[in-house]
Design a protein around this motif. Sequence first.
Motif, short mmCIF file in Angstrom:
data_model
loop_
_atom_site.label_atom_id
_atom_site.label_comp_id
_atom_site.label_asym_id
_atom_site.label_seq_id
_atom_site.Cartn_x
_atom_site.Cartn_y
_atom_site.Cartn_z
N GLU A 19 14.64 1.90 -48.11
CA GLU A 19 13.17 1.27 -47.08
C GLU A 19 13.44 -0.70 -47.84
OE1 GLU A 19 9.12 3.08 -47.46
OE2 GLU A 19 9.84 1.89 -49.56
N VAL A 20 13.94 -1.20 -49.13
CA VAL A 20 14.91 -2.18 -49.53
C VAL A 20 16.05 -2.80 -47.98
CG1 VAL A 20 15.50 -3.12 -50.85
CG2 VAL A 20 13.48 -2.31 -51.04
N LYS A 21 17.36 -1.61 -48.03
CA LYS A 21 17.89 -1.85 -47.14
C LYS A 21 18.02 -2.18 -45.70
CE LYS A 21 19.99 1.82 -45.76
NZ LYS A 21 20.40 3.12 -45.26
N LYS A 22 17.20 -1.51 -45.20
CA LYS A 22 16.35 -2.31 -43.89
C LYS A 22 15.75 -3.04 -44.10
CE LYS A 22 13.01 0.23 -40.49
NZ LYS A 22 11.86 0.82 -39.96
N HIS A 23 15.04 -3.80 -44.95
CA HIS A 23 14.31 -5.35 -44.84
C HIS A 23 15.40 -5.96 -44.85
CE1 HIS A 23 12.10 -8.32 -46.02
NE2 HIS A 23 13.01 -8.56 -47.27
N PHE A 24 16.99 -5.60 -45.77
CA PHE A 24 17.66 -6.16 -46.05
C PHE A 24 18.97 -6.41 -44.63
CE2 PHE A 24 22.64 -6.38 -48.22
CZ PHE A 24 22.75 -8.43 -48.04
N VAL A 25 18.61 -4.87 -43.97
CA VAL A 25 19.84 -5.34 -42.93
C VAL A 25 18.95 -6.38 -41.59
CG1 VAL A 25 20.01 -3.95 -41.03
CG2 VAL A 25 20.84 -3.26 -43.11
N GLN A 26 17.62 -6.09 -41.86
CA GLN A 26 16.76 -6.98 -40.55
C GLN A 26 16.92 -8.49 -40.87
OE1 GLN A 26 13.31 -4.60 -41.39
NE2 GLN A 26 13.29 -3.35 -39.87
N THR A 27 16.84 -8.68 -41.68
CA THR A 27 16.86 -9.82 -42.41
C THR A 27 18.24 -10.63 -42.04
OG1 THR A 27 15.11 -10.25 -44.34
CG2 THR A 27 16.81 -11.73 -44.70
N TYR A 28 19.21 -9.94 -42.35
CA TYR A 28 20.56 -10.42 -42.06
C TYR A 28 20.78 -10.61 -40.54
CZ TYR A 28 26.14 -10.46 -41.60
OH TYR A 28 27.15 -10.75 -41.20
N ASN A 29 20.67 -9.30 -39.62
CA ASN A 29 20.29 -8.83 -38.33
C ASN A 29 19.92 -10.69 -37.44
OD1 ASN A 29 21.72 -6.57 -38.28
ND2 ASN A 29 20.24 -5.79 -37.73
#
Length: 138
Positions: free
Chosen positions: A55-65
């Motif tokens: 979940e944290v990885k997904k949040h990080f990738v969404q923020t980056y994108n």
Amino acid sequence: FGEESQGAQELCLLAEDSELGKKRRMKIYLHVEILEPDFTLPLTLDVVDQRTVAEVKKHFVQTYNTRFSKSIDADEFVLTTAKKKQLTSSDSVISVCRSNTDLFLTPKKKGADSSTGAAPKASHRPAKQDVAEAPAAK
């Protein structure tokens, strides 16, 4: 509904109490250094936060994108420690990190999980049979 609201208020009150908040929260740093541009996201977590590594990885990738108008897929990456240890996606972040931990977005290794007959790592030392023996002194 009332109990959830009361619980949320209690968490807000805890966050407002700076001394208690410091004890109940920790900050981790999520990094991406393999893509352009490099990016670091500081993330403050409450000790009762049960978000998983995935979940944290997904949040990080969404923020980056969102920030860089990219479209990378979170499923193509894993989170690793500074020592390159891959974190298990189903573990809670709180259980595997300490305060001020650095985590890195790293590409998944293709076929790493399914290869059973992997070749041994290359060594700089020649194999014993490849070394010519010196003639014995007489």
